[in-house]
Design a protein around this motif. Structure first.
Motif, PDB file in Angstrom:
ATOM      1  N   SER A   1       0.819  -1.218   0.000  1.00  0.00           N
ATOM      2  CA  SER A   1       0.000   0.000   0.000  1.00  0.00           C
ATOM      3  C   SER A   1       0.850   1.263   0.000  1.00  0.00           C
ATOM      4  CB  SER A   1      -0.928   0.005   1.222  1.00  0.00           C
ATOM      5  OG  SER A   1      -0.181   0.089   2.423  1.00  0.00           O
ATOM      6  N   ARG A   2       2.154   1.113   0.199  1.00  0.00           N
ATOM      7  CA  ARG A   2       3.035   2.272   0.282  1.00  0.00           C
ATOM      8  C   ARG A   2       3.960   2.348  -0.930  1.00  0.00           C
ATOM      9  NH1 ARG A   2       5.738   2.134   6.101  1.00  0.00           N
ATOM     10  NH2 ARG A   2       6.418   4.183   5.391  1.00  0.00           N
ATOM     11  N   ASP A   3       4.664   3.472  -1.025  1.00  0.00           N
ATOM     12  CA  ASP A   3       5.612   3.662  -2.125  1.00  0.00           C
ATOM     13  C   ASP A   3       6.680   2.570  -2.086  1.00  0.00           C
ATOM     14  OD1 ASP A   3       6.904   5.561  -4.229  1.00  0.00           O
ATOM     15  OD2 ASP A   3       8.510   5.181  -2.776  1.00  0.00           O
ATOM     16  N   GLN A   4       7.058   2.068  -3.265  1.00  0.00           N
ATOM     17  CA  GLN A   4       7.974   0.934  -3.351  1.00  0.00           C
ATOM     18  C   GLN A   4       9.395   1.341  -3.741  1.00  0.00           C
ATOM     19  OE1 GLN A   4       7.068  -2.352  -2.426  1.00  0.00           O
ATOM     20  NE2 GLN A   4       5.421  -1.078  -1.594  1.00  0.00           N
ATOM     21  N   GLY A   5       9.772   2.568  -3.437  1.00  0.00           N
ATOM     22  CA  GLY A   5      11.127   3.015  -3.734  1.00  0.00           C
ATOM     23  C   GLY A   5      12.181   2.164  -3.048  1.00  0.00           C
ATOM     24  N   ARG A   6      11.917   1.771  -1.805  1.00  0.00           N
ATOM     25  CA  ARG A   6      12.868   0.944  -1.069  1.00  0.00           C
ATOM     26  C   ARG A   6      12.990  -0.446  -1.708  1.00  0.00           C
ATOM     27  NH1 ARG A   6      14.740   2.905   3.643  1.00  0.00           N
ATOM     28  NH2 ARG A   6      13.622   4.600   4.688  1.00  0.00           N
ATOM     29  N   THR A   7      11.892  -0.940  -2.232  1.00  0.00           N
ATOM     30  CA  THR A   7      11.926  -2.245  -2.894  1.00  0.00           C
ATOM     31  C   THR A   7      12.825  -2.198  -4.123  1.00  0.00           C
ATOM     32  OG1 THR A   7       9.644  -2.596  -2.168  1.00  0.00           O
ATOM     33  CG2 THR A   7      10.510  -4.107  -3.830  1.00  0.00           C
ATOM     34  N   GLU A   8      12.728  -1.130  -4.868  1.00  0.00           N
ATOM     35  CA  GLU A   8      13.573  -0.977  -6.059  1.00  0.00           C
ATOM     36  C   GLU A   8      15.043  -0.875  -5.674  1.00  0.00           C
ATOM     37  OE1 GLU A   8      11.860   2.417  -7.913  1.00  0.00           O
ATOM     38  OE2 GLU A   8      10.128   1.321  -8.705  1.00  0.00           O
TER      39      GLU A   8
ATOM     40  N   LYS B   1      10.716  -8.882  -6.224  1.00  0.00           N
ATOM     41  CA  LYS B   1       9.928  -8.831  -7.460  1.00  0.00           C
ATOM     42  C   LYS B   1       8.456  -9.113  -7.169  1.00  0.00           C
ATOM     43  CE  LYS B   1      13.528 -10.160 -10.768  1.00  0.00           C
ATOM     44  NZ  LYS B   1      13.985 -11.224 -11.721  1.00  0.00           N
ATOM     45  N   ASP B   2       8.215 -10.068  -6.298  1.00  0.00           N
ATOM     46  CA  ASP B   2       6.847 -10.407  -5.930  1.00  0.00           C
ATOM     47  C   ASP B   2       6.147  -9.208  -5.294  1.00  0.00           C
ATOM     48  OD1 ASP B   2       5.128 -13.045  -5.684  1.00  0.00           O
ATOM     49  OD2 ASP B   2       4.762 -11.887  -3.858  1.00  0.00           O
ATOM     50  N   GLN B   3       6.918  -8.453  -4.517  1.00  0.00           N
ATOM     51  CA  GLN B   3       6.365  -7.261  -3.869  1.00  0.00           C
ATOM     52  C   GLN B   3       5.961  -6.215  -4.906  1.00  0.00           C
ATOM     53  OE1 GLN B   3       5.691  -7.077  -0.787  1.00  0.00           O
ATOM     54  NE2 GLN B   3       5.591  -4.941  -0.155  1.00  0.00           N
TER      55      GLN B   3
ATOM     56  N   LYS C   1       2.214  -4.780  -5.960  1.00  0.00           N
ATOM     57  CA  LYS C   1       1.844  -3.364  -6.036  1.00  0.00           C
ATOM     58  C   LYS C   1       1.134  -3.069  -7.353  1.00  0.00           C
ATOM     59  CE  LYS C   1       1.960   1.007  -4.761  1.00  0.00           C
ATOM     60  NZ  LYS C   1       1.228   1.500  -3.573  1.00  0.00           N
ATOM     61  N   GLU C   2       1.668  -3.601  -8.465  1.00  0.00           N
ATOM     62  CA  GLU C   2       1.032  -3.406  -9.774  1.00  0.00           C
ATOM     63  C   GLU C   2      -0.371  -4.008  -9.793  1.00  0.00           C
ATOM     64  OE1 GLU C   2       2.255  -1.672 -12.373  1.00  0.00           O
ATOM     65  OE2 GLU C   2       4.000  -1.154 -11.146  1.00  0.00           O
ATOM     66  N   MET C   3      -0.535  -5.166  -9.203  1.00  0.00           N
ATOM     67  CA  MET C   3      -1.850  -5.807  -9.155  1.00  0.00           C
ATOM     68  C   MET C   3      -2.828  -4.979  -8.337  1.00  0.00           C
ATOM     69  SD  MET C   3      -1.723  -8.483 -11.046  1.00  0.00           S
ATOM     70  CE  MET C   3      -3.346  -9.091 -10.605  1.00  0.00           C
ATOM     71  N   ASP C   4      -2.360  -4.447  -7.240  1.00  0.00           N
ATOM     72  CA  ASP C   4      -3.213  -3.640  -6.368  1.00  0.00           C
ATOM     73  C   ASP C   4      -3.743  -2.415  -7.115  1.00  0.00           C
ATOM     74  OD1 ASP C   4      -4.308  -3.307  -3.700  1.00  0.00           O
ATOM     75  OD2 ASP C   4      -2.969  -1.596  -3.485  1.00  0.00           O
ATOM     76  N   ILE C   5      -2.862  -1.764  -7.854  1.00  0.00           N
ATOM     77  CA  ILE C   5      -3.272  -0.586  -8.631  1.00  0.00           C
ATOM     78  C   ILE C   5      -4.178  -1.001  -9.789  1.00  0.00           C
ATOM     79  CG2 ILE C   5      -2.460   1.345 -10.033  1.00  0.00           C
ATOM     80  CD1 ILE C   5       0.120   1.289  -8.365  1.00  0.00           C
ATOM     81  N   GLY C   6      -3.829  -2.112 -10.423  1.00  0.00           N
ATOM     82  CA  GLY C   6      -4.646  -2.590 -11.539  1.00  0.00           C
ATOM     83  C   GLY C   6      -6.071  -2.903 -11.117  1.00  0.00           C
ATOM     84  N   ARG C   7      -6.239  -3.536  -9.984  1.00  0.00           N
ATOM     85  CA  ARG C   7      -7.590  -3.839  -9.476  1.00  0.00           C
ATOM     86  C   ARG C   7      -8.364  -2.556  -9.204  1.00  0.00           C
ATOM     87  NH1 ARG C   7      -4.712  -6.793  -5.635  1.00  0.00           N
ATOM     88  NH2 ARG C   7      -4.084  -8.869  -6.382  1.00  0.00           N
ATOM     89  N   TYR C   8      -7.648  -1.562  -8.690  1.00  0.00           N
ATOM     90  CA  TYR C   8      -8.276  -0.272  -8.415  1.00  0.00           C
ATOM     91  C   TYR C   8      -8.841   0.319  -9.710  1.00  0.00           C
ATOM     92  CZ  TYR C   8      -8.571   4.765  -7.613  1.00  0.00           C
ATOM     93  OH  TYR C   8      -8.993   6.073  -7.565  1.00  0.00           O
TER      94      TYR C   8
ATOM     95  N   ALA D   1      -5.800  -0.197 -16.272  1.00  0.00           N
ATOM     96  CA  ALA D   1      -5.708  -1.501 -15.625  1.00  0.00           C
ATOM     97  C   ALA D   1      -4.865  -2.467 -16.465  1.00  0.00           C
ATOM     98  CB  ALA D   1      -7.097  -2.077 -15.399  1.00  0.00           C
ATOM     99  N   ILE D   2      -5.115  -2.476 -17.765  1.00  0.00           N
ATOM    100  CA  ILE D   2      -4.361  -3.355 -18.672  1.00  0.00           C
ATOM    101  C   ILE D   2      -2.871  -3.062 -18.590  1.00  0.00           C
ATOM    102  CG2 ILE D   2      -3.888  -3.795 -21.122  1.00  0.00           C
ATOM    103  CD1 ILE D   2      -6.960  -3.592 -21.567  1.00  0.00           C
ATOM    104  N   ASN D   3      -2.515  -1.790 -18.532  1.00  0.00           N
ATOM    105  CA  ASN D   3      -1.100  -1.423 -18.459  1.00  0.00           C
ATOM    106  C   ASN D   3      -0.437  -1.981 -17.204  1.00  0.00           C
ATOM    107  OD1 ASN D   3      -1.037  -0.027 -20.890  1.00  0.00           O
ATOM    108  ND2 ASN D   3      -1.622   1.926 -19.949  1.00  0.00           N
ATOM    109  N   ARG D   4      -1.161  -1.996 -16.102  1.00  0.00           N
ATOM    110  CA  ARG D   4      -0.610  -2.546 -14.852  1.00  0.00           C
ATOM    111  C   ARG D   4      -0.457  -4.059 -14.930  1.00  0.00           C
ATOM    112  NH1 ARG D   4       1.726   1.373 -11.640  1.00  0.00           N
ATOM    113  NH2 ARG D   4       0.549   3.293 -11.945  1.00  0.00           N
TER     114      ARG D   4
END
Length: 297
Positions: free
Chosen positions: A151-158, A188-190, A194-201, A211-214
């Motif tokens: 639910s948060r920014d994924q800068g740290r994940t990158e 990568k799973d994280q 995040k992409e799936m969460d935004i896509g569902r939104y 949604a398709i782009n996500r």
């Protein structure tokens, strides 16, 4: 320069620097009686300052740090001991070891910024050391342990992914490369999550293009994650909704071919069938090419 020679030269330099101080103290002591004040407390104050310039043997400081970390479990105090080795004996072999132990102690204390700083300094100063791989791994692990929820920014994940890839690239045969690969899949799973969460939104908002782009990102960049099955089903759903039936059929076909037992395949199959169609793979589709690229499909 050996640790012993360095310690001697360091003390000589301090003695040279302290001569003007002693002269100043002497002048002050001579002046104080004129004001009717005692000199004992003042002299003690300056004498204590001199006492602070006492080096301790590097091996003694290092072993004290090990004791604090292993026996007392006081990693913060241990880190300070290791830092003191580096401060008092910067050119010694003990300093090199202490720098790495300082990074490790900071990591154990969840002081990730300090760990990253010490480990980065180690890799910079000692790139050819057998322990450089571990220092690089500590940097990556520190970033990885700070990965936030989706639910948060994924800068740290990158950042974690970049650091983990650095371990794998620089030290592919080390024991740390194996662990780095496992953590990399988790990172990568994280991002896929995040992409799936935004896509569902966007699906709920009926913004199907967004949604398709996500979901497309998940399919093309994160095919090995647990989210890819749902992403293929969502692509089937979104493409059918906007009338791009060829891509919908391909998404369903690729899902069925690679994950025939997936619960998401049954949903995708039913969506395509509801339009009077069957899953059918278009080999030229980006969906098909993405799975061919990694040896799936």
């Amino acid at each position: 320069m050996s640790a012993q020679r360095f310690a001697l030269s360091f003390r000589d330099e301090l003695s040279r620097l302290k001569r003007p101080l002693r002269l100043a103290v002497g002048l002050i002591v001579l002046a104080v009686p004129l004001a009717g004040c005692g000199t004992g407390a003042l002299w003690d104050k300056f004498a204590k300052k001199d006492d602070q310039f006492v080096d301790e043997p590097a091996d003694k400081l290092y072993n004290e740090g090990l004791y604090l970390m292993n026996q007392s479990k006081d990693t913060k105090a241990a880190a300070k001991k290791f830092e003191e080795v580096d401060r008092q004996h910067p050119y010694s072999e003990w300093a090199r070891k202490s720098l790495l132990m300082s990074a490790y102690a900071a990591y154990q204390s969840a002081d990730y910024d300090t760990c990253i700083g010490s480990a980065t300094r180690y890799v910079t100063l000692h790139p050819g050391s057998p322990d450089a791989a571990y220092a690089q791994y500590l940097i990556a692990a520190s970033h990885y342990d700070q990965i936030p929820d989706i639910s948060r920014d994924q800068g740290r994940t990158e950042k974690a992914m970049a650091a983990l890839e650095e371990v794998i690239r620089k030290y592919p045969t080390s024991e740390y490369a194996t662990s780095a690969k496992q953590k990399l899949e988790g990172a990568k799973d994280q991002l896929a999550g995040k992409e799936m969460d935004i896509g569902r939104y966007y699906m709920k908002k009926r913004d199907y293009t967004a949604a398709i782009n996500r979901f497309k990102t998940v399919v093309t960049q994160y095919q090995t994650t647990r989210h890819v099955e749902e992403a293929l089903m969502r692509l089937t759903e979104a493409y059918m909704t906007v009338g791009v039936v060829g891509e919908a059929q391909t998404a369903a076909a690729v899902l069925g071919h690679n994950f025939p037992d997936s619960k998401w395949y049954q949903d995708a199959y039913n969506i395509v069938k509801s339009g009077g169609l069957e899953p059918s793979e278009n080999k030229g589709s980006y969906i098909s090419r993405a799975f061919k690229r990694i040896g799936l499909g």
